[in-house]
Each structure stands twice: as structure tokens, then as C-alpha cells.
Scaffold this motif. Structure first.
Motif, PDB file in Angstrom:
ATOM      1  N   GLY A   1       8.435   0.675   3.842  1.00 38.27           N
ATOM      2  CA  GLY A   1       8.061   1.503   2.868  1.00 38.27           C
ATOM      3  C   GLY A   1       8.524   2.840   2.817  1.00 38.27           C
ATOM      4  N   GLY A   2       7.782   3.558   1.899  1.00 38.99           N
ATOM      5  CA  GLY A   2       8.341   5.113   1.647  1.00 38.99           C
ATOM      6  C   GLY A   2       7.426   6.099   2.705  1.00 38.99           C
ATOM      7  N   GLY A   3       8.106   7.476   2.507  1.00 35.21           N
ATOM      8  CA  GLY A   3       7.604   8.396   3.110  1.00 35.21           C
ATOM      9  C   GLY A   3       8.581   9.504   3.008  1.00 35.21           C
ATOM     10  N   TYR A   4       8.153  10.557   2.368  1.00 35.04           N
ATOM     11  CA  TYR A   4       9.110  11.667   2.232  1.00 35.04           C
ATOM     12  C   TYR A   4       8.614  12.928   2.517  1.00 35.04           C
ATOM     13  CZ  TYR A   4      10.235   7.541  -0.617  1.00 35.04           C
ATOM     14  OH  TYR A   4      10.664   6.250  -0.903  1.00 35.04           O
ATOM     15  N   SER A   5       9.313  13.893   3.166  1.00 32.80           N
ATOM     16  CA  SER A   5       9.583  14.999   3.639  1.00 32.80           C
ATOM     17  C   SER A   5      10.902  15.726   3.799  1.00 32.80           C
ATOM     18  CB  SER A   5       8.580  14.974   4.880  1.00 32.80           C
ATOM     19  OG  SER A   5       8.479  16.257   5.496  1.00 32.80           O
TER      20      SER A   5
ATOM     21  N   LEU B   1       0.719  -1.146   0.034  1.00 30.20           N
ATOM     22  CA  LEU B   1       0.044  -0.102  -0.065  1.00 30.20           C
ATOM     23  C   LEU B   1       1.034   1.306   0.010  1.00 30.20           C
ATOM     24  CD1 LEU B   1      -2.936  -0.951   2.304  1.00 30.20           C
ATOM     25  CD2 LEU B   1      -2.676  -1.163  -0.042  1.00 30.20           C
ATOM     26  N   ASP B   2       2.250   1.223  -0.262  1.00 33.11           N
ATOM     27  CA  ASP B   2       3.131   2.341  -0.585  1.00 33.11           C
ATOM     28  C   ASP B   2       2.428   3.162  -1.869  1.00 33.11           C
ATOM     29  OD1 ASP B   2       6.269   3.134  -0.038  1.00 33.11           O
ATOM     30  OD2 ASP B   2       5.341   3.438  -2.219  1.00 33.11           O
ATOM     31  N   VAL B   3       2.504   4.244  -1.802  1.00 35.66           N
ATOM     32  CA  VAL B   3       2.003   5.040  -2.951  1.00 35.66           C
ATOM     33  C   VAL B   3       2.188   4.659  -4.204  1.00 35.66           C
ATOM     34  CG1 VAL B   3       3.489   7.089  -3.184  1.00 35.66           C
ATOM     35  CG2 VAL B   3       0.932   7.517  -3.318  1.00 35.66           C
ATOM     36  N   HIS B   4       3.735   3.865  -4.195  1.00 40.62           N
ATOM     37  CA  HIS B   4       4.116   3.738  -5.538  1.00 40.62           C
ATOM     38  C   HIS B   4       3.944   2.210  -5.857  1.00 40.62           C
ATOM     39  CE1 HIS B   4       6.746   7.082  -4.007  1.00 40.62           C
ATOM     40  NE2 HIS B   4       6.741   7.596  -5.328  1.00 40.62           N
ATOM     41  N   GLN B   5       3.765   1.899  -7.118  1.00 37.54           N
ATOM     42  CA  GLN B   5       3.688   0.625  -7.491  1.00 37.54           C
ATOM     43  C   GLN B   5       4.771  -0.487  -7.027  1.00 37.54           C
ATOM     44  OE1 GLN B   5       4.033  -1.451 -11.190  1.00 37.54           O
ATOM     45  NE2 GLN B   5       2.195  -2.455 -11.033  1.00 37.54           N
TER      46      GLN B   5
ATOM     47  N   VAL C   1       4.021   5.295   4.071  1.00 32.99           N
ATOM     48  CA  VAL C   1       3.158   6.324   4.469  1.00 32.99           C
ATOM     49  C   VAL C   1       3.304   7.533   3.423  1.00 32.99           C
ATOM     50  CG1 VAL C   1       3.311   5.827   6.894  1.00 32.99           C
ATOM     51  CG2 VAL C   1       5.034   7.484   5.826  1.00 32.99           C
ATOM     52  N   ASP C   2       3.813   7.343   2.160  1.00 33.02           N
ATOM     53  CA  ASP C   2       3.909   8.296   1.096  1.00 33.02           C
ATOM     54  C   ASP C   2       2.395   8.495   0.514  1.00 33.02           C
ATOM     55  OD1 ASP C   2       4.137   5.816   0.076  1.00 33.02           O
ATOM     56  OD2 ASP C   2       6.212   6.332  -1.018  1.00 33.02           O
ATOM     57  N   VAL C   3       1.481   7.918   1.122  1.00 32.73           N
ATOM     58  CA  VAL C   3       0.300   8.064   0.637  1.00 32.73           C
ATOM     59  C   VAL C   3      -0.297   9.325   1.394  1.00 32.73           C
ATOM     60  CG1 VAL C   3      -0.553   5.636   0.030  1.00 32.73           C
ATOM     61  CG2 VAL C   3      -0.765   6.580   2.361  1.00 32.73           C
TER      62      VAL C   3
HETATM   63 ZN    ZN Z   1       6.827   4.871  -2.295  1.00 29.38          ZN
END
Ligand code: ZN
Length: 308
Positions: free
Chosen positions: A276-280, A158-162, A235-237
Motif C-alpha cells: 500500500g501507500g506511504g509518501y515522504s 487500511l491505506d489512508v485512501h479508499q 502507512v500513509d495513515v
Molecule cells: Zn494510499
């Protein structure tokens, strides 16, 4: 009360070139956020081992594994990864993937566990990409299948990226079902084919997102009957994420995490979560989102235990 198992290693943080946009320091900030007020001993910490070359090569092509371990990744392949593959980056990748394998084994023994790294889902069998060197979930799934510890695995990404690398890795492996729900407008431009892809439009908010997930997840569990679920809880959603183009709120992400944990645990399937991802630019904010995810899953698990 049983403490919730979390896997970590100090080498999850590796130095990158100055000003690099990958938020490396979030990996220690998440641990700080989880342990700061943990006087009650809600979490028990496990060390992530470093995987050896042969274990990594269960899921990756030997030539690529060799390039990484010899620190001889060609420049064009390093560009695709997004940072130079140094000794520290190699050490980090070995521990991060070892952490997911350790967390998966803990989940099989205890019901749940989280890795405070992992979710390197853009790493393909023969190359890394998008800040991902080794595909930790891929390596763990392949290792546990090879060892006979599990017969079927479900990946809920469920990361924002596939999860394109994971999809490619298991395209011809019916024992691993890959499910990716992501923003259609985010990286990678050219999507792979997962067993189930839900590509959402930019700006999809909490309710529409949760509706799609609630519709898909129970069916996947009952049809595929996995022995283990890997949950990429990127959490990049989040609406404030620098890269993600969905628009979930803090409450929306918490509801997502509860939905996954409650559905999987109610089906009595072990659950292994990866970060998973998360960017800030605000590392504290992104670390707080990752920590909230681990707390939400731990809370669901404790509530279920208390009810038994
Ligand atoms: Zn991601």
C-alpha cells in the motif's frame, strides 16, 4: 523457528520521469531495511513471477489489459494513472501483481505472507488511477476464486485512501467482502461503495482509529467467514505522511498491524499483506514504516506459533 515468507522482485522499481513525486525507490529500501540486520534468518525471500495477460484479464477488462500490454494507453488514461506506461512500468505492474498472487498462495499454505509491493487499489476493471496500473489484490482474489482455492475472501484495506478500484471490481461479487477504512478527505474525491466503508475525519488519531477498527474487524471475520484475508497495510495513515490526512503515530500503526494480525490469525484465517501507500520526501523514513509493519505481523505470527 520458521522464517516468515516475503515476496519481492528487483523489477518492483521502475524508472519514472525525473522529479516524479511517487517514491519508487522505497520498494528496494524496504527490502534493505528488513534484510540488513536479519542474521537470524527471520525472513525467507520468494521471487515474484510476472503475470501473463490472461491472468490479469481475469479481473480487468480485456481492452484495458491490451492497451497496457501494447504500451498504447491513451494520454488521458495515463494522466489518471499518474505516470507514463512504459515497458518498465508494465514489467513492474506484472511482477507486483504476480507478487501478491504468490504471497496469497504462500499464505494459504503457511498461514501468512507479505508482498513488498502491491495494494494498487485505485485500479478499476477498465482503467488505472492514482499510481495504480493493475489491481493486484483484485487479480489474486479473482484467480484464487476461479481456481477453487478459496470460496470467500475478505479485503481489509487500511491505506489512508479508499480502495475504490477494489470496491468497484467486486461490487457484484458476494464471495469477496471489501472493507475500507480511510480518511474521508483524501483521494478519491468521489468514493466508490465498498461492502463496508468507514470514512474517518482528518486528524483522527491513534485511539479513535484503533477503537473503530477493533469494533469492526471481529464481526467481519465471523459474519463473512473468509478463507483468506488480504490486508492493505498502507502507512500513509502516519501523521508525517505527505498525502495522508489521518494522524497516526508509529506506535499507533504498530498497534493497528498487531490488531489485524492477531484477530485474523486467532480466527485461523490465512493472512496475505500487501504494502500500500506511504509518501515522504524521506524515502528512508517511509521504507522504515513499511518494514515495521511487516516485522509487526511476522512477530505476531511467530508468537502464535511459539504458543501452539
Ligand atoms: Zn494510499
Amino acid at each position: 523457528m520458521t522464517a516468515y515468507p516475503v515476496v519481492h522482485h528487483p523489477d518492483y522499481v521502475a524508472p519514472l520521469p525525473a522529479g516524479h513525486r511517487f517514491p519508487m525507490s522505497k520498494y528496494e529500501a524496504v527490502v534493505a531495511a528488513l534484510s540488513a540486520d536479519d542474521t537470524a534468518g527471520l525472513f525467507v525471500w520468494h521471487d515474484a513471477p510476472a503475470l501473463d495477460r490472461d491472468t490479469v484479464a481475469r479481473a480487468h477488462e480485456a481492452a484495458y489489459v491490451d492497451q497496457v500490454f501494447r504500451l498504447a494507453v491513451p494520454a488521458d488514461m495515463e494522466r489518471r494513472i499518474g505516470f507514463p506506461v512504459t515497458q518498465r512500468v508494465l514489467t513492474r505492474a506484472r511482477h507486483a501483481s504476480g507478487g501478491t498472487l504468490a504471497a496469497a498462495r504462500l499464505a494459504l499454505a503457511l498461514g501468512v505472507a507479505s508482498n513488498t509491493a502491491g495494494g494498487s487499489h485505485h485500479a478499476h476493471p477498465g482503467f488505472g488511477a492514482g499510481f495504480c496500473v493493475f489491481n493486484d489484490v483484485g487479480i489474486a482474489a479473482r484467480t484464487l476464486l476461479d481456481d477453487g482455492a478459496v470460496a470467500r475472501v475478505l479485503v481489509v484495506d487500511l491505506d489512508v485512501h479508499q480502495g475504490d478500484g477494489t470496491a468497484a471490481m467486486f461490487a457484484a461479487e458476494p464471495r469477496v467482502f471489501t472493507f475500507s477504512m480511510h480518511c474521508e478527505a483524501n483521494f478519491p474525491v468521489r468514493k466508490a461503495v465498498s461492502d463496508l466503508d468507514i470514512g474517518l475525519p482528518p486528524g483522527t488519531g491513534d485511539q479513535a482509529y484503533l477503537d473503530r477498527l477493533a469494533e469492526a474487524l471481529p464481526t467481519l471475520l465471523s459474519r463473512h467467514r473468509p478463507d483468506l484475508v488480504f490486508y492493505n497495510a498502507g502507512v500513509d495513515v502516519h501523521a508525517a505522511d505527505r498525502l495522508g490526512r489521518l494522524a497516526l503515530s508509529d506506535a499507533g500503526i504498530a498497534a493497528r498491524d498487531r490488531l489485524v494480525a492477531e484477530t485474523v490469525l486467532a480466527a485461523e484465517v490465512p493472512l496475505c499483506t500487501v504494502m500500500g501507500g506511504g509518501y515522504s520526501d524521506d524515502v528512508g523514513a517511509v521504507a522504515a514504516r513499511h518494514a515495521a509493519t511487516i516485522r509487526a505481523i511476522a512477530d505476531c505470527w511467530r508468537t502464535r506459533q511459539a504458543g501452539e
